[in-house]
Design a protein around this motif. Structure first.
Motif, PDB file in Angstrom:
ATOM      1  N   PRO A   1       0.802  -1.222   0.000  1.00  0.00           N
ATOM      2  CA  PRO A   1       0.000   0.000   0.000  1.00  0.00           C
ATOM      3  C   PRO A   1       0.839   1.278   0.000  1.00  0.00           C
ATOM      4  N   GLY A   2       1.993   1.251   0.621  1.00  0.00           N
ATOM      5  CA  GLY A   2       2.866   2.431   0.638  1.00  0.00           C
ATOM      6  C   GLY A   2       3.336   2.809  -0.760  1.00  0.00           C
ATOM      7  N   TYR A   3       3.711   1.809  -1.545  1.00  0.00           N
ATOM      8  CA  TYR A   3       4.118   2.076  -2.922  1.00  0.00           C
ATOM      9  C   TYR A   3       2.925   2.538  -3.766  1.00  0.00           C
ATOM     10  N   ALA A   4       1.770   1.910  -3.553  1.00  0.00           N
ATOM     11  CA  ALA A   4       0.567   2.318  -4.294  1.00  0.00           C
ATOM     12  C   ALA A   4       0.240   3.779  -3.999  1.00  0.00           C
ATOM     13  N   ASP A   5       0.320   4.165  -2.743  1.00  0.00           N
ATOM     14  CA  ASP A   5       0.061   5.566  -2.367  1.00  0.00           C
ATOM     15  C   ASP A   5       1.061   6.507  -3.020  1.00  0.00           C
ATOM     16  N   THR A   6       2.326   6.124  -3.004  1.00  0.00           N
ATOM     17  CA  THR A   6       3.368   6.949  -3.626  1.00  0.00           C
ATOM     18  C   THR A   6       3.110   7.118  -5.118  1.00  0.00           C
ATOM     19  N   ALA A   7       2.778   6.029  -5.789  1.00  0.00           N
ATOM     20  CA  ALA A   7       2.511   6.082  -7.233  1.00  0.00           C
ATOM     21  C   ALA A   7       1.337   7.003  -7.533  1.00  0.00           C
ATOM     22  N   LEU A   8       0.270   6.895  -6.757  1.00  0.00           N
ATOM     23  CA  LEU A   8      -0.906   7.732  -6.998  1.00  0.00           C
ATOM     24  C   LEU A   8      -0.627   9.208  -6.710  1.00  0.00           C
ATOM     25  N   LYS A   9       0.131   9.476  -5.662  1.00  0.00           N
ATOM     26  CA  LYS A   9       0.489  10.870  -5.351  1.00  0.00           C
ATOM     27  C   LYS A   9       1.334  11.471  -6.470  1.00  0.00           C
ATOM     28  N   ARG A  10       2.306  10.709  -6.951  1.00  0.00           N
ATOM     29  CA  ARG A  10       3.163  11.208  -8.035  1.00  0.00           C
ATOM     30  C   ARG A  10       2.359  11.431  -9.308  1.00  0.00           C
ATOM     31  N   LEU A  11       1.485  10.490  -9.637  1.00  0.00           N
ATOM     32  CA  LEU A  11       0.672  10.629 -10.840  1.00  0.00           C
ATOM     33  C   LEU A  11      -0.218  11.864 -10.738  1.00  0.00           C
ATOM     34  N   ALA A  12      -0.861  12.055  -9.606  1.00  0.00           N
ATOM     35  CA  ALA A  12      -1.732  13.216  -9.423  1.00  0.00           C
ATOM     36  C   ALA A  12      -0.939  14.515  -9.527  1.00  0.00           C
ATOM     37  N   ALA A  13       0.237  14.552  -8.923  1.00  0.00           N
ATOM     38  CA  ALA A  13       1.055  15.769  -8.925  1.00  0.00           C
ATOM     39  C   ALA A  13       1.565  16.128 -10.314  1.00  0.00           C
ATOM     40  N   THR A  14       1.893  15.126 -11.106  1.00  0.00           N
ATOM     41  CA  THR A  14       2.478  15.411 -12.425  1.00  0.00           C
ATOM     42  C   THR A  14       1.446  15.543 -13.534  1.00  0.00           C
ATOM     43  N   SER A  15       0.260  14.969 -13.338  1.00  0.00           N
ATOM     44  CA  SER A  15      -0.725  14.951 -14.426  1.00  0.00           C
ATOM     45  C   SER A  15      -1.950  15.821 -14.169  1.00  0.00           C
ATOM     46  N   GLY A  16      -2.210  16.117 -12.907  1.00  0.00           N
ATOM     47  CA  GLY A  16      -3.433  16.830 -12.567  1.00  0.00           C
ATOM     48  C   GLY A  16      -4.648  15.917 -12.488  1.00  0.00           C
ATOM     49  N   LEU A  17      -4.449  14.624 -12.743  1.00  0.00           N
ATOM     50  CA  LEU A  17      -5.543  13.660 -12.632  1.00  0.00           C
ATOM     51  C   LEU A  17      -5.889  13.437 -11.164  1.00  0.00           C
ATOM     52  N   VAL A  18      -7.132  13.098 -10.891  1.00  0.00           N
ATOM     53  CA  VAL A  18      -7.563  12.797  -9.526  1.00  0.00           C
ATOM     54  C   VAL A  18      -7.820  11.295  -9.433  1.00  0.00           C
ATOM     55  N   PRO A  19      -6.944  10.552  -8.752  1.00  0.00           N
ATOM     56  CA  PRO A  19      -7.161   9.110  -8.622  1.00  0.00           C
ATOM     57  C   PRO A  19      -8.436   8.840  -7.820  1.00  0.00           C
ATOM     58  N   THR A  20      -9.259   7.908  -8.305  1.00  0.00           N
ATOM     59  CA  THR A  20     -10.490   7.546  -7.614  1.00  0.00           C
ATOM     60  C   THR A  20     -10.599   6.037  -7.493  1.00  0.00           C
ATOM     61  N   LEU A  21     -11.298   5.609  -6.466  1.00  0.00           N
ATOM     62  CA  LEU A  21     -11.539   4.191  -6.237  1.00  0.00           C
ATOM     63  C   LEU A  21     -12.700   3.751  -7.125  1.00  0.00           C
ATOM     64  N   VAL A  22     -12.478   2.766  -7.963  1.00  0.00           N
ATOM     65  CA  VAL A  22     -13.487   2.339  -8.924  1.00  0.00           C
ATOM     66  C   VAL A  22     -14.767   1.884  -8.223  1.00  0.00           C
ATOM     67  N   GLY A  23     -14.638   1.197  -7.117  1.00  0.00           N
ATOM     68  CA  GLY A  23     -15.808   0.628  -6.448  1.00  0.00           C
ATOM     69  C   GLY A  23     -16.832   1.638  -5.982  1.00  0.00           C
ATOM     70  N   ASP A  24     -16.387   2.808  -5.506  1.00  0.00           N
ATOM     71  CA  ASP A  24     -17.359   3.762  -4.971  1.00  0.00           C
ATOM     72  C   ASP A  24     -17.088   5.222  -5.347  1.00  0.00           C
ATOM     73  N   GLY A  25     -16.057   5.472  -6.131  1.00  0.00           N
ATOM     74  CA  GLY A  25     -15.809   6.819  -6.627  1.00  0.00           C
ATOM     75  C   GLY A  25     -15.118   7.768  -5.669  1.00  0.00           C
ATOM     76  N   ARG A  26     -14.716   7.274  -4.486  1.00  0.00           N
ATOM     77  CA  ARG A  26     -14.007   8.151  -3.553  1.00  0.00           C
ATOM     78  C   ARG A  26     -12.649   8.527  -4.122  1.00  0.00           C
ATOM     79  N   SER A  27     -12.234   9.770  -3.855  1.00  0.00           N
ATOM     80  CA  SER A  27     -10.927  10.228  -4.325  1.00  0.00           C
ATOM     81  C   SER A  27      -9.829   9.676  -3.423  1.00  0.00           C
ATOM     82  N   PHE A  28      -8.605   9.727  -3.924  1.00  0.00           N
ATOM     83  CA  PHE A  28      -7.460   9.292  -3.138  1.00  0.00           C
ATOM     84  C   PHE A  28      -7.368  10.100  -1.852  1.00  0.00           C
ATOM     85  N   ASP A  29      -7.607  11.408  -1.920  1.00  0.00           N
ATOM     86  CA  ASP A  29      -7.528  12.262  -0.734  1.00  0.00           C
ATOM     87  C   ASP A  29      -8.589  11.884   0.300  1.00  0.00           C
ATOM     88  N   GLU A  30      -9.784  11.530  -0.154  1.00  0.00           N
ATOM     89  CA  GLU A  30     -10.837  11.107   0.781  1.00  0.00           C
ATOM     90  C   GLU A  30     -10.445   9.821   1.498  1.00  0.00           C
TER      91      GLU A  30
END
Length: 88
Positions: free
Chosen positions: A49-78
């Motif tokens: 999970p630590g690596y997954a969090d790092t990957a999502l944070k980096r992707l969001a920071a460099t792309s402006g995309l908002v990572p969301t959980l497919v199952g319920d639509g919650r954002s990574f920040d939520e």
């Protein structure tokens, strides 16, 4: 972390715009970032999970995309906020 430009060059050589680039060990997210920068779709899995969090944070920071959980639509920040509440 691998150099993003190097991975992007590999992706350009081996795929077409819009293709799916898969990484079974996403680590710090370099492949996802390179896929985004080259107009590809990126997909990856990570057991730690630590690596997954790092990957999502980096992707969001460099792309402006908002990572969301497919199952319920919650954002990574939520989800991160919920995790912090559990730790209290």
């Amino acid at each position: 972390m691998k150099p993003t430009a190097l991975v992007a060059d590999f992706i350009l050589d081996c795929s077409n715009r819009g293709d799916l680039v898969a990484d079974p060990c996403i680590g710090s997210g370099t492949t996802l970032i390179a896929a985004h920068r080259t107009g590809r779709r990126g997909a990856g899995i990570e057991i730690d999970p630590g690596y997954a969090d790092t990957a999502l944070k980096r992707l969001a920071a460099t792309s402006g995309l908002v990572p969301t959980l497919v199952g319920d639509g919650r954002s990574f920040d939520e989800i991160a906020a919920e995790r912090l509440a559990w730790e209290d």
